[in-house]
Design an enzyme around this catalytic site. Structure first.
Site, mmCIF file in Angstrom:
data_model
loop_
_atom_site.group_PDB
_atom_site.id
_atom_site.type_symbol
_atom_site.label_atom_id
_atom_site.label_comp_id
_atom_site.label_asym_id
_atom_site.label_seq_id
_atom_site.Cartn_x
_atom_site.Cartn_y
_atom_site.Cartn_z
ATOM 1 C CG LEU A 1 92.881 18.391 -19.141
ATOM 2 C CD1 LEU A 1 92.302 18.960 -20.438
ATOM 3 C CD2 LEU A 1 91.809 18.322 -18.059
ATOM 4 N N GLY B 1 94.979 23.238 -32.520
ATOM 5 C CA GLY B 1 94.122 24.423 -32.508
ATOM 6 C C GLY B 1 94.984 25.634 -32.874
ATOM 7 N N GLY C 1 85.208 15.955 -24.181
ATOM 8 C CA GLY C 1 85.993 17.111 -24.614
ATOM 9 C C GLY C 1 86.788 17.722 -23.469
ATOM 10 C CB THR C 2 89.849 19.851 -23.502
ATOM 11 O OG1 THR C 2 89.323 20.733 -24.506
ATOM 12 C CG2 THR C 2 90.812 18.864 -24.158
ATOM 13 C CE LYS D 1 120.501 -12.932 -1.407
ATOM 14 N NZ LYS D 1 119.626 -14.065 -1.050
ATOM 15 N NE ARG E 1 96.869 9.363 -32.630
ATOM 16 C CZ ARG E 1 97.235 10.618 -32.777
ATOM 17 N NH1 ARG E 1 98.119 10.954 -33.709
ATOM 18 N NH2 ARG E 1 96.745 11.560 -31.990
ATOM 19 N NE ARG F 1 143.087 -29.684 1.438
ATOM 20 C CZ ARG F 1 143.794 -28.568 1.610
ATOM 21 N NH1 ARG F 1 143.248 -27.378 1.456
ATOM 22 N NH2 ARG F 1 145.068 -28.644 1.902
ATOM 23 C CE1 TYR G 1 115.915 -21.393 -0.702
ATOM 24 C CE2 TYR G 1 116.663 -22.233 -2.823
ATOM 25 C CZ TYR G 1 115.637 -21.897 -1.968
ATOM 26 O OH TYR G 1 114.341 -22.059 -2.376
ATOM 27 C CG ASN H 1 142.332 -12.190 0.173
ATOM 28 O OD1 ASN H 1 141.696 -12.848 -0.646
ATOM 29 N ND2 ASN H 1 143.403 -11.499 -0.137
#
Ligand code: UD1
Ligand code: CA
Length: 454
Positions: free
Chosen positions: A9, A140, A78-79, A351, A16, A440, A387, A377
């Site tokens: 159920l 109950g 109701g149940t 990633k 609440r 470089r 990217y 290494n």
């Protein structure tokens, strides 16, 4: 195959909770409450599971797709009315129908099995699972006759002063003989304080027909607790965490501080793994033996081998093979595969990459969309430039390559086996096997520069 079918159920709004999300989809111990119930039902041997939905029914159905059948209860009357909605679906069933609630995440398969076995053994038409509550308010009450047999169940709101003193309550979980259930349900009325069709009334109806009704008491009322508020959800969370940690410790895992270790229900961990405090292990994560994990680490849906060391690591949707060491301050992102004995040092992010056996990424690197061989290494500060603002490109680094510190590998680019890259290089072209690439500006020293400036 067992004859067991469950009806769960889950039509109530859960007012609440004050939530847009249906109550039964709120998670505790890392999965939705309803998932815990379904898992317990399956563990108890249920052959079919039917979920009765109402509020947010489509969302519930989507979340549990393929795991159950669904029926809608348009209005919550109701149940008893809720169970009645399954009548057509279950018209061919002749075995046992177990009724459960979707908001009881602490249920165990073992407890449901115990209820089912007792019901079958007693040859009863209905068996209710009862619990003795410290405070029975709202529940109950189980009303027994002088000989101890169950007479009926009286809802709190309908109960007399005397009946309210009873602390044995209806857990809301039952087993029924399928035919007897639907016959009796057709006789249930809504003639009560709440104007609802009460499922528990079925017991009295069967009893009056001379049928055998039965009760089984849960050893521990905790297992039957229903969650109605966020406070109760937090209590359930605590109990589920405690249970999981206790089970893992019993199976040979060291958890240094169970109060600050958060492990989801479906996680698997091998023996002699040691977990330091403030560690979260979530989702479908699997961890091997002899690992040392934490402190302050988080693993989500990660496949981790044996002998892995990880401190201050966040690793998710990734595969980490035996003997890898990681940390501190490492982020292993989805679709990453780290092979055996890879070493990831401090402040490194990886990633969607494959990293070969024994490769070292010791310090301050970003490695994204990269296929790296074995024995590489990567010098301190090396990054893949993956990217261009529109598209992502892959970098390939061959076996035993040596990348000098602070290099940029601008993808798409390949550094072949055994090649060297001089520190500070920005590599934009293939580096052939065993070559040294330096990319470089050459250094110029200006003599007496300070004097000239004056
Ligand atoms: C119910 C039992 C009570 C028991 C208690 C245990 C009845 C009448 N009373 O009371 O004896 O002690 O559970 O927690 O059954 N639901 C529907 N459709 C409906 C009404 C309810 O799907 O029309 C679902 C709710 O979403 C919930 C479950 O049934 O999951 C129980 O309903 P709830 O209203 O909480 O029943 P209680 O008053 O707590
Ligand atoms: Ca309730």
């Amino acid at each position: 195959m067992s004859d067991l079918v469950t009806v769960i159920l889950a039509a109530g709004k859960g007012t609440r909770m004050k939530s847009a999300l249906p109550k039964v989809l709120h998670a505790a111990g890392g999965k939705p409450m309803l998932q815990h119930v379904l898992d317990a039902a399956k563990e108890a041997g249920a052959r079919r599971n039917i979920v009765v939905t109402g509020f947010g029914g489509d969302v519930v159905e989507q979340a549990m797709q393929g795991q159950a059948e669904f029926v809608t209860q348009a209005e919550q009357l109701g149940t008893g009315h809720a169970v009645m909605q399954t009548k057509d679906l279950l018209s061919d069933e002749t075995g046992t129908v177990m009724v459960l609630c979707g908001d009881t995440p602490l249920l165990t398969g073992e407890l449901l099995k115990k209820l089912y076995d007792a019901h079958t053994e007693a040859g009863a038409k209905a068996t209710v699972l009862t619990a003795v509550m410290p405070d029975a308010t709202g529940y109950g009450r189980i009303i027994r006759s002088a000989d101890g047999s169950v007479e009926k169940i009286v809802e709190h709101k309908d109960a007399s002063e005397e009946e309210r003193k009873v602390r044995e309550v209806n857990s809301g979980i039952y087993c029924f003989d399928a035919k007897a259930l639907f016959d009796a349900l057709s006789k249930v009325t809504n003639d009560n304080v709440q104007g609802e069709y009460y499922l528990p009334d079925v017991l009295e109806i069967l009893k009056d027909k001379g049928e055998k009704i039965w009760a089984v008491a849960a050893d521990d009322y905790e297992c039957t607790l229903g969650i109605n508020s966020r406070q109760q959800l937090a209590s359930a969370e605590k109990i589920l965490r405690r249970r999981k940690n206790e089970q893992l410790m019993a199976d040979g895992v060291t958890i240094m501080d169970p109060d600050t270790t958060f492990i989801d229900a479906d996680v698997e961990i091998g023996r002699d793994t040691i977990i330091y405090p403030f560690t979260w292990i979530e989702g479908k994560t699997k961890i091997g033996e002899n690992c040392v994990l934490g402190p302050n680490s988080r693993f989500q849906d990660a496949m981790i081998g044996s002998g892995v060391t990880a401190h201050f690591v966040y690793a998710h949707e990734c595969e980490i093979a035996d003997g890898v060491t990681m940390g501190p301050y490492v982020h292993i992102r989805p679709d990453t595969k780290l092979s055996e004995k890879v070493k990831i040092g401090n402040f490194v992010e990886v990633k969607n990459s494959n990293v070969g056996v024994g490769t070292k990424l010791p310090h301050l690197s970003y490695i994204g969309d990269c296929d790296m061989g074995a024995g590489v290494n990567m010098g301190c500060g090396t990054i893949t430039v993956n990217y261009d603002g529109k598209k992502k490109f892959r970098t390939v680094v061959g076996d035993n390559a040596f990348i000098g510190c602070n290099s940029n590998l601008v993808a798409p680019v390949t550094v072949e086996d055994g090649a060297y890259v001089g520190a500070g290089s920005t590599i934009t072209k293939r580096v052939p096997k065993d070559n040294l690439a330096i990319a470089r500006a050459r250094q110029t020293n200006i003599e007496n520069w300070l004097d000239k400036r004056k």
